[in-house]
Design an enzyme around this catalytic site. Structure first.
Site, PDB file in Angstrom:
ATOM      1  CB  THR A  31      -1.230  -6.082   9.361  1.00  0.00           C
ATOM      2  OG1 THR A  31      -2.077  -6.810   8.900  1.00  0.00           O
ATOM      3  CG2 THR A  31      -0.348  -5.432   8.504  1.00  0.00           C
ATOM      4  NE  ARG A  39       3.716  -0.686  -2.386  1.00  0.00           N
ATOM      5  CZ  ARG A  39       4.724  -1.301  -2.278  1.00  0.00           C
ATOM      6  NH1 ARG A  39       4.759  -2.516  -1.448  1.00  0.00           N
ATOM      7  NH2 ARG A  39       6.031  -1.607  -2.950  1.00  0.00           N
ATOM      8  CG  HIS A 126      10.158 -10.584  -1.872  1.00  0.00           C
ATOM      9  ND1 HIS A 126       8.955  -9.821  -1.668  1.00  0.00           N
ATOM     10  CD2 HIS A 126      10.406 -10.922  -2.987  1.00  0.00           C
ATOM     11  CE1 HIS A 126       8.319  -9.666  -2.833  1.00  0.00           C
ATOM     12  NE2 HIS A 126       9.344 -10.165  -3.667  1.00  0.00           N
ATOM     13  CB  CYS A 134      29.901 -13.424   5.713  1.00  0.00           C
ATOM     14  SG  CYS A 134      31.436 -12.488   4.956  1.00  0.00           S
ATOM     15  CB  CYS A 137      33.893 -15.954   4.117  1.00  0.00           C
ATOM     16  SG  CYS A 137      32.968 -15.864   5.608  1.00  0.00           S
ATOM     17  CB  CYS A 156      31.812 -12.150   8.655  1.00  0.00           C
ATOM     18  SG  CYS A 156      32.517 -13.836   8.784  1.00  0.00           S
ATOM     19  CB  CYS A 159      36.333 -13.263   6.530  1.00  0.00           C
ATOM     20  SG  CYS A 159      34.655 -12.681   5.891  1.00  0.00           S
ATOM     21  CG  ASN A 220      -5.472  -6.756   0.132  1.00  0.00           C
ATOM     22  OD1 ASN A 220      -4.593  -7.627   0.584  1.00  0.00           O
ATOM     23  ND2 ASN A 220      -5.448  -5.573  -0.199  1.00  0.00           N
ATOM     24  CB  ILE A 238      -6.622 -12.362   5.876  1.00  0.00           C
ATOM     25  CG1 ILE A 238      -6.414 -13.830   5.208  1.00  0.00           C
ATOM     26  CG2 ILE A 238      -5.108 -12.115   6.709  1.00  0.00           C
ATOM     27  CD1 ILE A 238      -5.536 -13.746   4.151  1.00  0.00           C
TER      28      ILE A 238
HETATM   29  P1  CNA Z   1       1.899  -4.055   0.716  1.00  0.00           P
HETATM   30  O1  CNA Z   1       2.170  -3.408  -0.398  1.00  0.00           O
HETATM   31  O2  CNA Z   1       2.361  -3.302   2.125  1.00  0.00           O
HETATM   32  O3  CNA Z   1       0.471  -4.479   0.936  1.00  0.00           O
HETATM   33  C1  CNA Z   1      -0.209  -5.090   2.077  1.00  0.00           C
HETATM   34  C2  CNA Z   1      -1.766  -5.162   1.620  1.00  0.00           C
HETATM   35  O4  CNA Z   1      -2.354  -5.807   2.737  1.00  0.00           O
HETATM   36  C3  CNA Z   1      -2.401  -3.757   1.491  1.00  0.00           C
HETATM   37  O5  CNA Z   1      -3.200  -3.741   0.238  1.00  0.00           O
HETATM   38  C4  CNA Z   1      -3.542  -3.843   2.724  1.00  0.00           C
HETATM   39  O6  CNA Z   1      -4.671  -3.057   2.526  1.00  0.00           O
HETATM   40  C5  CNA Z   1      -3.555  -5.025   2.970  1.00  0.00           C
HETATM   41  N1  CNA Z   1      -3.654  -5.511   4.434  1.00  0.00           N
HETATM   42  C6  CNA Z   1      -3.383  -5.100   5.605  1.00  0.00           C
HETATM   43  N2  CNA Z   1      -3.495  -5.742   6.593  1.00  0.00           N
HETATM   44  C7  CNA Z   1      -4.441  -6.699   6.188  1.00  0.00           C
HETATM   45  C8  CNA Z   1      -5.052  -7.743   6.658  1.00  0.00           C
HETATM   46  N3  CNA Z   1      -5.148  -7.997   8.252  1.00  0.00           N
HETATM   47  N4  CNA Z   1      -5.882  -8.548   6.087  1.00  0.00           N
HETATM   48  C9  CNA Z   1      -6.260  -8.337   4.884  1.00  0.00           C
HETATM   49  N5  CNA Z   1      -5.422  -7.403   4.178  1.00  0.00           N
HETATM   50  C10 CNA Z   1      -4.589  -6.678   4.743  1.00  0.00           C
HETATM   51  O7  CNA Z   1       2.661  -5.584   0.891  1.00  0.00           O
HETATM   52  P2  CNA Z   1       2.867  -6.706  -0.179  1.00  0.00           P
HETATM   53  O8  CNA Z   1       3.374  -7.903   0.467  1.00  0.00           O
HETATM   54  O9  CNA Z   1       1.781  -6.556  -1.244  1.00  0.00           O
HETATM   55  O10 CNA Z   1       4.160  -6.088  -0.729  1.00  0.00           O
HETATM   56  C11 CNA Z   1       5.354  -6.734  -1.020  1.00  0.00           C
HETATM   57  C12 CNA Z   1       6.421  -6.299  -0.121  1.00  0.00           C
HETATM   58  C13 CNA Z   1       6.129  -5.961   1.313  1.00  0.00           C
HETATM   59  C14 CNA Z   1       7.386  -7.548   0.018  1.00  0.00           C
HETATM   60  O11 CNA Z   1       8.479  -7.122  -0.506  1.00  0.00           O
HETATM   61  C15 CNA Z   1       7.574  -7.936   1.597  1.00  0.00           C
HETATM   62  O12 CNA Z   1       8.922  -8.553   1.728  1.00  0.00           O
HETATM   63  C16 CNA Z   1       7.389  -6.700   2.231  1.00  0.00           C
HETATM   64  N6  CNA Z   1       7.053  -6.584   3.446  1.00  0.00           N
HETATM   65  C17 CNA Z   1       7.020  -7.644   4.205  1.00  0.00           C
HETATM   66  C18 CNA Z   1       6.521  -7.756   5.460  1.00  0.00           C
HETATM   67  C19 CNA Z   1       6.705  -9.112   6.621  1.00  0.00           C
HETATM   68  O13 CNA Z   1       7.334  -9.970   6.110  1.00  0.00           O
HETATM   69  N7  CNA Z   1       5.775  -9.316   7.542  1.00  0.00           N
HETATM   70  C20 CNA Z   1       6.308  -6.700   6.249  1.00  0.00           C
HETATM   71  C21 CNA Z   1       6.243  -5.371   5.471  1.00  0.00           C
HETATM   72  C22 CNA Z   1       6.613  -5.524   4.184  1.00  0.00           C
END
Ligand code: CNA
Length: 252
Positions: A31, A39, A126, A134, A137, A156, A159, A220, A238
């Site tokens: 983020t 979430r 993930h 694709c 293929c 693709c 194909c 978190n 973080i």
């Molecule tokens: P989530 O459920 O959206 O939770 C994110 C958590 O991070 C929340 O509890 C927030 O309070 C916390 N948070 C947000 N910003 C910060 C920060 N700067 N420092 C500390 N904590 C923070 O996401 P999860 O990863 O738990 O859920 C899994 C999903 C989200 C996976 O399938 C991912 O593929 C998917 N996802 C990925 C991305 C990405 O690749 N950047 C983006 C959005 C969602």
């Protein structure tokens, strides 16, 4: 109750004393790079009103198969951030690995930012938006190919099959080899740092139950159901936490 600087000191000491750290993270790690999580209040799941399907339905395999236009319209708008750069959290973890302290990063993220920051051992539970194939293929394609495709649903060029991102959708299994690497790393770690994840997506979140080491650290922004299990729990961004720790460790 411990104050904030005590907790930062404690984390720095844990890192000094550990030689087999594993980091388990999620969307909150990115983020601070400008990629919204799912979430949080301003996350993807709370900013998708007005669509025919819920966000969970949109990022599911049945949606990809049956309604590819809806899938790719959501995917392109909400899940791809080609200009995002690694933030301090990614860089700190790459440095920890270089210093020989960190065994691997296990991530639920699909953005490839840990590798951009220099991390080598990254278990992408993930998948990644950077890899695409694709469905017919199996020809591989870059993210650029998806971004430049003229039609919403990328096809693709050999194909004509649909090109699917190598991202694990709801309703799809995780890669078994990646699971075994993640479980093995967590089982052998002396310290597990969990950060930026709500820990509600399974089976990924369940892997942390394999941890048998000494220090369980949770960083978190919001509370999680695992806060009470942690030896050290810091509810703060973080990247900021790692910056403060780096100062104590004397890192530039
Ligand atoms: P989530 O459920 O959206 O939770 C994110 C958590 O991070 C929340 O509890 C927030 O309070 C916390 N948070 C947000 N910003 C910060 C920060 N700067 N420092 C500390 N904590 C923070 O996401 P999860 O990863 O738990 O859920 C899994 C999903 C989200 C996976 O399938 C991912 O593929 C998917 N996802 C990925 C991305 C990405 O690749 N950047 C983006 C959005 C969602």
């Amino acid at each position: 109750m411990e104050n904030h600087s005590d907790k930062i000191m404690q984390l720095a000491q844990i890192i000094r004393d550990s030689n087999n750290i594993v980091f388990f993270g999620g969307a909150g790690v990115s983020t601070e790079s400008g990629i919204p999580d799912f979430r949080s209040a301003d996350g993807v799941f709370n900013t998708t009103a007005g669509r025919k399907f819920s966000p969970e339905e949109l990022v599911s395999r049945p949606c990809f198969d049956r309604y590819p236009e809806e899938f790719f319209s959501f995917y392109r708008e909400k899940l791809i951030y080609p200009d995002a750069k690694p933030n301090y959290a990614h860089k700190f973890l790459a440095r920890l690995e270089k210093e020989g302290k960190l065994k691997s990063v296990i991530t639920q993220n699909i953005d490839g930012l840990h590798q951009s920051a220099g991390s080598k051992e990254v278990r992408e539970l993930h998948g990644s938006v950077l890899r695409n194939n694709c469905v017919k293929c199996h020809k591989p394609f870059s993210l650029d190919y998806i971004l430049k495709s003229m039609s919403i649903v990328p096809k693709c060029d050999s194909c004509g099959g649909t090109v699917k991102p190598d991202v694990v959708l709801y309703g799809e299994p995780l890669n078994e080899f990646t699971i075994s690497q993640a479980v093995n790393d967590i089982s052998n770690a002396d310290t597990l740092i969990i950060g930026g994840t709500s820990l509600v997506v399974y089976p990924a979140a369940g892997f942390i139950s394999y941890f048998r080491g000494k220090n369980l650290v949770l960083i978190n922004k919001s509370e999680t159901s695992y806060d009470r299990d942690a030896n050290l729990c810091i509810n703060q961004a973080i990247g900021e936490v790692f910056k403060e720790v780096a100062e104590i460790l004397g890192w530039q």
